[in-house]
Design a protein around this motif. Structure first.
Motif, PDB file in Angstrom:
ATOM      1  N   HIS A 165       0.848  -1.181   0.000  1.00 30.60           N
ATOM      2  CA  HIS A 165       0.000   0.000   0.000  1.00 30.60           C
ATOM      3  C   HIS A 165       0.889   1.238   0.000  1.00 30.60           C
ATOM      4  N   VAL A 166       0.491   2.232  -0.758  1.00 31.42           N
ATOM      5  CA  VAL A 166       1.235   3.489  -0.820  1.00 31.42           C
ATOM      6  C   VAL A 166       0.338   4.596  -0.279  1.00 31.42           C
ATOM      7  N   TYR A 167       0.956   5.509   0.485  1.00 28.78           N
ATOM      8  CA  TYR A 167       0.244   6.676   0.997  1.00 28.78           C
ATOM      9  C   TYR A 167       1.201   7.859   0.976  1.00 28.78           C
ATOM     10  N   GLU A 168       0.805   8.919   0.278  1.00 26.08           N
ATOM     11  CA  GLU A 168       1.646  10.108   0.156  1.00 26.08           C
ATOM     12  C   GLU A 168       0.811  11.346   0.440  1.00 26.08           C
ATOM     13  N   GLU A 169       1.460  12.369   1.007  1.00 26.63           N
ATOM     14  CA  GLU A 169       0.851  13.686   1.154  1.00 26.63           C
ATOM     15  C   GLU A 169       1.851  14.707   0.630  1.00 26.63           C
ATOM     16  N   TRP A 170       1.376  15.599  -0.253  1.00 29.57           N
ATOM     17  CA  TRP A 170       2.206  16.629  -0.870  1.00 29.57           C
ATOM     18  C   TRP A 170       1.573  17.990  -0.644  1.00 29.57           C
ATOM     19  N   GLU A 171       2.405  19.002  -0.466  1.00 30.00           N
ATOM     20  CA  GLU A 171       1.897  20.355  -0.259  1.00 30.00           C
ATOM     21  C   GLU A 171       1.161  20.888  -1.474  1.00 30.00           C
ATOM     22  N   SER A 172       1.605  20.509  -2.673  1.00 33.06           N
ATOM     23  CA  SER A 172       0.975  21.040  -3.885  1.00 33.06           C
ATOM     24  C   SER A 172       1.215  20.115  -5.078  1.00 33.06           C
ATOM     25  N   GLY A 173       0.476  20.403  -6.131  1.00 34.38           N
ATOM     26  CA  GLY A 173       0.672  19.675  -7.377  1.00 34.38           C
ATOM     27  C   GLY A 173       2.045  19.920  -7.970  1.00 34.38           C
ATOM     28  N   ALA A 174       2.588  21.116  -7.784  1.00 35.38           N
ATOM     29  CA  ALA A 174       3.934  21.421  -8.290  1.00 35.38           C
ATOM     30  C   ALA A 174       4.980  20.553  -7.603  1.00 35.38           C
ATOM     31  N   HIS A 175       4.812  20.341  -6.303  1.00 34.43           N
ATOM     32  CA  HIS A 175       5.745  19.469  -5.573  1.00 34.43           C
ATOM     33  C   HIS A 175       5.637  18.025  -6.066  1.00 34.43           C
ATOM     34  N   LEU A 176       4.411  17.585  -6.306  1.00 31.69           N
ATOM     35  CA  LEU A 176       4.206  16.225  -6.814  1.00 31.69           C
ATOM     36  C   LEU A 176       4.810  16.070  -8.209  1.00 31.69           C
ATOM     37  N   LYS A 177       4.668  17.089  -9.030  1.00 34.57           N
ATOM     38  CA  LYS A 177       5.251  17.051 -10.381  1.00 34.57           C
ATOM     39  C   LYS A 177       6.774  16.941 -10.304  1.00 34.57           C
ATOM     40  N   ALA A 178       7.392  17.730  -9.425  1.00 30.55           N
ATOM     41  CA  ALA A 178       8.852  17.660  -9.258  1.00 30.55           C
ATOM     42  C   ALA A 178       9.268  16.276  -8.770  1.00 30.55           C
ATOM     43  N   HIS A 179       8.482  15.696  -7.905  1.00 25.98           N
ATOM     44  CA  HIS A 179       8.750  14.334  -7.413  1.00 25.98           C
ATOM     45  C   HIS A 179       8.756  13.342  -8.576  1.00 25.98           C
ATOM     46  N   GLY A 180       7.789  13.478  -9.464  1.00 25.69           N
ATOM     47  CA  GLY A 180       7.703  12.584 -10.615  1.00 25.69           C
ATOM     48  C   GLY A 180       8.883  12.695 -11.561  1.00 25.69           C
ATOM     49  N   GLU A 181       9.582  13.817 -11.514  1.00 27.04           N
ATOM     50  CA  GLU A 181      10.745  14.050 -12.373  1.00 27.04           C
ATOM     51  C   GLU A 181      12.072  13.842 -11.646  1.00 27.04           C
ATOM     52  N   SER A 182      12.011  13.387 -10.400  1.00 25.25           N
ATOM     53  CA  SER A 182      13.233  13.235  -9.597  1.00 25.25           C
ATOM     54  C   SER A 182      14.068  12.031 -10.044  1.00 25.25           C
ATOM     55  N   ALA A 183      15.348  12.087  -9.728  1.00 20.47           N
ATOM     56  CA  ALA A 183      16.266  10.991 -10.080  1.00 20.47           C
ATOM     57  C   ALA A 183      15.872   9.699  -9.376  1.00 20.47           C
ATOM     58  N   HIS A 184      15.468   9.798  -8.097  1.00 15.29           N
ATOM     59  CA  HIS A 184      15.118   8.561  -7.389  1.00 15.29           C
ATOM     60  C   HIS A 184      13.812   7.962  -7.901  1.00 15.29           C
ATOM     61  N   MET A 185      12.940   8.768  -8.493  1.00 17.06           N
ATOM     62  CA  MET A 185      11.743   8.209  -9.130  1.00 17.06           C
ATOM     63  C   MET A 185      12.143   7.413 -10.365  1.00 17.06           C
ATOM     64  N   ALA A 186      13.108   7.902 -11.117  1.00 16.07           N
ATOM     65  CA  ALA A 186      13.586   7.164 -12.294  1.00 16.07           C
ATOM     66  C   ALA A 186      14.189   5.827 -11.875  1.00 16.07           C
ATOM     67  N   VAL A 187      14.953   5.839 -10.796  1.00 20.00           N
ATOM     68  CA  VAL A 187      15.541   4.597 -10.277  1.00 20.00           C
ATOM     69  C   VAL A 187      14.427   3.643  -9.834  1.00 20.00           C
ATOM     70  N   PHE A 188      13.442   4.165  -9.110  1.00 17.35           N
ATOM     71  CA  PHE A 188      12.330   3.343  -8.625  1.00 17.35           C
ATOM     72  C   PHE A 188      11.576   2.715  -9.795  1.00 17.35           C
ATOM     73  N   ARG A 189      11.289   3.507 -10.804  1.00 17.93           N
ATOM     74  CA  ARG A 189      10.586   2.961 -11.977  1.00 17.93           C
ATOM     75  C   ARG A 189      11.393   1.843 -12.627  1.00 17.93           C
ATOM     76  N   GLY A 190      12.708   2.027 -12.689  1.00 14.54           N
ATOM     77  CA  GLY A 190      13.566   0.990 -13.247  1.00 14.54           C
ATOM     78  C   GLY A 190      13.525  -0.286 -12.425  1.00 14.54           C
ATOM     79  N   GLU A 191      13.577  -0.134 -11.105  1.00 16.98           N
ATOM     80  CA  GLU A 191      13.518  -1.300 -10.210  1.00 16.98           C
ATOM     81  C   GLU A 191      12.162  -2.003 -10.309  1.00 16.98           C
TER      82      GLU A 191
END
Length: 101
Positions: A51-77
């Protein structure tokens, strides 16, 4: 505030790899600007459900998260893990209208 909630069902043979990938993702994501909470929980009855649960201050923060290096690594894994299904939803929360129970 943005809330992300849902689950990822994986092939039971890949539980250890999924646990390692989700733990790394949690640790890195919680360091991000605008991240209030970022957690994965392994289901106690069905160990192949995460189960995943996340809270973000804004959509802009969530967008930056989606473009982060560790998100790319996670998607690869996760691409190496046999993901059976996923159901993850985004919910926009009006903090002014939110009341604690």
């Amino acid at each position: 505030m943005i809330v992300i909630s849902g689950f990822i069902e994986i092939n039971p043979d890949h539980i250890d790899a999924a646990r390692a990938a989700t733990l790394a993702m949690m640790r890195e994501s919680e360091k991000e600007d605008g991240c209030i909470r970022y957690r994965f929980y392994q289901d106690v009855e069905h160990a192949h459900l995460f189960h995943v649960y996340e809270e973000w201050e804004s959509g802009a923060h969530l967008k930056a998260h989606g473009e982060s290096a560790h998100m790319a690594v996670f998607r690869g894994e996760m691409g190496k893990i046999d993901v059976v299904s996923r159901d993850v939803k985004m919910i926009k929360v009006d903090p002014e209208g939110w009341k604690s129970l």
